[in-house]
Design a protein around this motif. Structure first.
Motif, PDB file in Angstrom:
ATOM      1  N   SER A 196     -12.910   3.630  -6.764  1.00  0.00           N
ATOM      2  CA  SER A 196     -13.219   4.773  -7.055  1.00  0.00           C
ATOM      3  C   SER A 196     -12.144   5.841  -7.224  1.00  0.00           C
ATOM      4  O   SER A 196     -12.199   6.810  -8.050  1.00  0.00           O
ATOM      5  CB  SER A 196     -14.111   5.273  -5.707  1.00  0.00           C
ATOM      6  N   THR A 197     -11.168   5.696  -6.361  1.00  0.00           N
ATOM      7  CA  THR A 197     -10.164   6.654  -6.455  1.00  0.00           C
ATOM      8  C   THR A 197      -9.466   6.536  -7.946  1.00  0.00           C
ATOM      9  O   THR A 197      -9.288   7.682  -8.444  1.00  0.00           O
ATOM     10  CB  THR A 197      -9.048   6.318  -5.174  1.00  0.00           C
ATOM     11  N   ALA A 198      -9.299   5.475  -8.398  1.00  0.00           N
ATOM     12  CA  ALA A 198      -8.975   5.355  -9.804  1.00  0.00           C
ATOM     13  C   ALA A 198      -9.786   5.935 -10.805  1.00  0.00           C
ATOM     14  O   ALA A 198      -9.343   6.484 -11.809  1.00  0.00           O
ATOM     15  CB  ALA A 198      -8.622   3.889 -10.119  1.00  0.00           C
ATOM     16  N   ALA A 199     -10.915   5.965 -10.604  1.00  0.00           N
ATOM     17  CA  ALA A 199     -11.775   6.422 -11.554  1.00  0.00           C
ATOM     18  C   ALA A 199     -12.033   7.895 -11.511  1.00  0.00           C
ATOM     19  O   ALA A 199     -12.135   8.496 -12.750  1.00  0.00           O
ATOM     20  CB  ALA A 199     -13.429   5.761 -11.133  1.00  0.00           C
ATOM     21  N   ASN A 200     -11.740   8.612 -10.334  1.00  0.00           N
ATOM     22  CA  ASN A 200     -11.932  10.135 -10.144  1.00  0.00           C
ATOM     23  C   ASN A 200     -10.544  10.539 -10.837  1.00  0.00           C
ATOM     24  O   ASN A 200     -10.628  11.413 -11.283  1.00  0.00           O
ATOM     25  CB  ASN A 200     -11.990  10.101  -8.724  1.00  0.00           C
ATOM     26  N   LEU A 201      -9.503   9.774 -10.548  1.00  0.00           N
ATOM     27  CA  LEU A 201      -8.260  10.199 -11.161  1.00  0.00           C
ATOM     28  C   LEU A 201      -8.226  10.515 -12.525  1.00  0.00           C
ATOM     29  O   LEU A 201      -7.782  11.380 -13.463  1.00  0.00           O
ATOM     30  CB  LEU A 201      -6.927   9.340 -10.842  1.00  0.00           C
ATOM     31  N   ASN A 202      -8.888   9.552 -13.310  1.00  0.00           N
ATOM     32  CA  ASN A 202      -8.862   9.350 -14.726  1.00  0.00           C
ATOM     33  C   ASN A 202      -9.968   9.964 -15.498  1.00  0.00           C
ATOM     34  O   ASN A 202      -9.971  10.404 -16.720  1.00  0.00           O
ATOM     35  CB  ASN A 202      -9.049   7.768 -15.351  1.00  0.00           C
TER      36      ASN A 202
ATOM     37  N   SER B 132       4.920  13.717 -11.972  1.00  0.00           N
ATOM     38  CA  SER B 132       5.472  13.700 -13.636  1.00  0.00           C
ATOM     39  C   SER B 132       4.264  13.894 -14.454  1.00  0.00           C
ATOM     40  O   SER B 132       4.333  13.918 -15.620  1.00  0.00           O
ATOM     41  CB  SER B 132       5.871  12.258 -13.671  1.00  0.00           C
ATOM     42  N   GLY B 133       2.934  14.096 -13.661  1.00  0.00           N
ATOM     43  CA  GLY B 133       1.772  14.404 -14.718  1.00  0.00           C
ATOM     44  C   GLY B 133       1.354  13.197 -15.292  1.00  0.00           C
ATOM     45  O   GLY B 133       1.040  13.309 -16.492  1.00  0.00           O
ATOM     46  N   GLU B 134       1.328  12.088 -14.465  1.00  0.00           N
ATOM     47  CA  GLU B 134       0.840  10.702 -15.058  1.00  0.00           C
ATOM     48  C   GLU B 134      -0.315  10.197 -14.323  1.00  0.00           C
ATOM     49  O   GLU B 134      -0.040   9.216 -13.485  1.00  0.00           O
ATOM     50  CB  GLU B 134       1.953   9.787 -15.254  1.00  0.00           C
ATOM     51  N   PRO B 135      -1.570  10.825 -14.278  1.00  0.00           N
ATOM     52  CA  PRO B 135      -2.661  10.236 -13.461  1.00  0.00           C
ATOM     53  C   PRO B 135      -3.054   8.945 -13.689  1.00  0.00           C
ATOM     54  O   PRO B 135      -3.439   8.226 -13.125  1.00  0.00           O
ATOM     55  CB  PRO B 135      -3.731  11.602 -13.527  1.00  0.00           C
TER      56      PRO B 135
ATOM     57  N   VAL C 231       0.948  -1.301  -0.018  1.00  0.00           N
ATOM     58  CA  VAL C 231      -0.005   0.123   0.081  1.00  0.00           C
ATOM     59  C   VAL C 231       0.950   1.146   0.137  1.00  0.00           C
ATOM     60  O   VAL C 231       0.566   2.232  -0.694  1.00  0.00           O
ATOM     61  CB  VAL C 231      -0.984  -0.106   1.145  1.00  0.00           C
ATOM     62  N   PHE C 232       1.922   1.219   0.935  1.00  0.00           N
ATOM     63  CA  PHE C 232       2.725   2.437   0.994  1.00  0.00           C
ATOM     64  C   PHE C 232       3.577   2.635  -0.230  1.00  0.00           C
ATOM     65  O   PHE C 232       3.820   3.810  -0.810  1.00  0.00           O
ATOM     66  CB  PHE C 232       3.470   2.265   2.187  1.00  0.00           C
ATOM     67  N   ALA C 233       3.982   1.358  -1.086  1.00  0.00           N
ATOM     68  CA  ALA C 233       4.904   1.418  -2.040  1.00  0.00           C
ATOM     69  C   ALA C 233       3.935   2.016  -3.162  1.00  0.00           C
ATOM     70  O   ALA C 233       4.474   2.883  -4.137  1.00  0.00           O
ATOM     71  CB  ALA C 233       5.373   0.386  -2.601  1.00  0.00           C
TER      72      ALA C 233
ATOM     73  N   ARG D 199       3.502   5.814  -2.795  1.00  0.00           N
ATOM     74  CA  ARG D 199       4.718   6.522  -3.213  1.00  0.00           C
ATOM     75  C   ARG D 199       4.971   6.473  -4.765  1.00  0.00           C
ATOM     76  O   ARG D 199       5.099   7.680  -5.195  1.00  0.00           O
ATOM     77  CB  ARG D 199       6.095   5.611  -2.597  1.00  0.00           C
ATOM     78  N   ASP D 200       4.403   5.435  -5.297  1.00  0.00           N
ATOM     79  CA  ASP D 200       4.531   5.550  -6.918  1.00  0.00           C
ATOM     80  C   ASP D 200       3.511   6.575  -7.476  1.00  0.00           C
ATOM     81  O   ASP D 200       3.729   7.117  -8.343  1.00  0.00           O
ATOM     82  CB  ASP D 200       4.385   4.450  -7.377  1.00  0.00           C
ATOM     83  N   THR D 201       2.284   6.480  -6.822  1.00  0.00           N
ATOM     84  CA  THR D 201       1.195   7.434  -7.257  1.00  0.00           C
ATOM     85  C   THR D 201       1.257   8.929  -6.918  1.00  0.00           C
ATOM     86  O   THR D 201       1.149   9.772  -7.724  1.00  0.00           O
ATOM     87  CB  THR D 201      -0.139   7.021  -6.655  1.00  0.00           C
TER      88      THR D 201
END
Length: 430
Positions: free
Chosen positions: A120-126, A89-92, A76-78, A81-83
């Motif tokens: 839902s977090t992924a859907a909102n980001l995209n 870097s502008g890569e949602p 989860v923490f990794a 960190r990556d997100t």
């Protein structure tokens, strides 16, 4: 000092923290029938609570679960960190895809609520992006998680939304998959005519793909599902036609899970035609395929019900207990609600007392928020209560089940009326 303690007793010693949910499951998985119950015959009424765990197996089970939890937290923490780096870097879209992967892991463990948070977090980001492919997948995964929670209407609307966005993006495969999911959600609500319409629409859309071979698996699933909807509507000739087409597809596609599902649908077709031996043959064929333990558990339970329908209580009990073991092995504790309902039916229909099984089935269904399973158990439990002289209590069970099913968008009236007629007959005979 005893070397054994029951699952229920050990559970009382654990604080109700989410971090320990996996420990409870691990203890259930390493549990075994209580040897003492085998001597006095009470083992036939044993549920998960009465299974026992040997002390010398506890430490290893906890150590394994502790490792899993630590690995999960690190992941989860990794991922976080990556997100966050993806944000700089502008890569949602990349960040969204990472959270979808975490959601899929949570879903595989049956943690559907947690999976929804990731999805839902992924859907909102995209959502704001021009390329909405990740959003299509995230919303579809949300629909699947809602299906796992028994929220069929929410599942349907999310599948439908995913299909609409996929169509806008001209992603035909994603559109077909989402429409299939929407049809599945309708089947769970017993809305078979509407499900048939959406399956047919998806099948027609699949036929427009420039490379038909790329959608063979999706076509096979749709054909199998169309056969099921026709069975449910009593149109058996149409069901046979769809099934013949599905069988032709699966001959050329290596998908054991889908072939197993086809055999299960064929078993239901055989049942509708009164071919009880054929029903068993198809279920036995489904079990011959390499499918996950949880799926094998469901098939074993169907086989138990098949044997019970033929009046063979011994085999019915054997297969129901086999389903119990497989459900535990696969971590599908929610499926145990149906297992214990089946064991209750075996006991009830052979003159025994199925109360302990029905009560456990209700407890599990309520704990896991499996409202459809709760309603089905109440309907079967009503028959047991009536035979015990509790006619009015049985009527209350039917009324509660009817209310639950109606809240889920299902139409239980015909089945409820059938059970109420049985209760009237019981009352008149007493």
């Amino acid at each position: 000092m005893s070397l054994y303690r029951s699952v229920a007793e050990l559970g009382r010693f654990l604080v109700p923290l989410g971090e320990l949910d996996g420990v409870r499951l691990a203890l259930s998985q390493i549990s075994e029938p209580n040897p003492a119950n085998e001597w006095d015959g009470s083992g036939r009424y044993m549920t998960l609570d009465k299974r026992v765990v040997r002390e010398d197996r506890v430490d290893a089970a906890l150590a394994e679960e502790e490792t899993k939890v630590h690995d999960y937290i690190r992941q989860v923490f990794a991922t976080a960190r990556d997100t966050l780096h993806a944000a700089y870097s502008g890569e949602p879209a990349e960040a969204a895809a990472l959270w979808i992967q975490m959601g899929e892991q949570a879903e595989s463990r049956g943690a559907f609520d947690r999976a929804l948070v990731f999805y839902s977090t992924a859907a909102n980001l995209n959502a704001p992006l021009r390329d909405r492919g990740v959003q299509v997948l995230a919303i579809r995964r949300m629909a699947r998680a809602y299906l796992g929670l028994g929220s069929f209407e929410e599942s349907f609307w999310h599948y439908r939304r995913s299909a609409e966005i996929a169509a806008d993006c001209r992603d035909l495969k994603a559109e077909v998959i989402a429409k299939t999911g929407a049809g599945n959600a309708l089947v769970h609500q017993a809305r078979y005519r509407q499900a048939e319409e959406i399956y047919t629409e998806a099948l027609n859309r699949a036929g427009t793909h420039p490379e038909p071979a790329e959608l063979q698996t999706e076509r096979g699933q749709l054909l199998t599902n169309l056969s099921l909807t026709c069975i449910r509507q009593g149109r058996l000739d149409a069901a046979h036609r769809w099934m013949a087409e599905a069988a032709e597809v699966w001959r050329g596609v290596d998908s054991p899970v889908d072939r197993s599902l086809m055999e299960q649908v064929q078993s239901q077709l055989a049942l509708e035609e009164g071919d009880l031996a054929g029903r068993r043959r198809h279920l036995e064929a489904a079990l011959q395929l390499p499918v996950p333990p949880a799926m094998r558990a469901g098939i074993s339970l169907d086989l138990a019900e098949a044997w019970l329908g033929e009046g063979n209580a011994m085999y019915a009990l054997q297969w129901a207990r086999e389903a119990e073991g497989l459900a535990l092995q696969g971590g599908a504790v929610g499926l145990l609600a149906r297992v214990y309902r089946g064991l209750g039916n075996v006991a009830r229909d052979t003159g025994g007392d199925g109360v302990v099984f029905y009560e456990k089935a209700l407890q599990l269904a309520q704990e896991k928020r499996l409202r459809h399973e709760e309603a089905e158990t109440l309907l079967q439990y009503a028959r047991q209560r009536a035979r015990m002289g509790g006619i009015e209590e049985a009527r209350d069970y039917v009324a509660t089940a009817t209310q639950i099913l109606e809240e889920l968008g299902l139409r239980p009236h015909e089945r409820a009326a059938e059970i109420l007629a049985e209760l009237d007959a019981e009352a008149a005979a007493s």
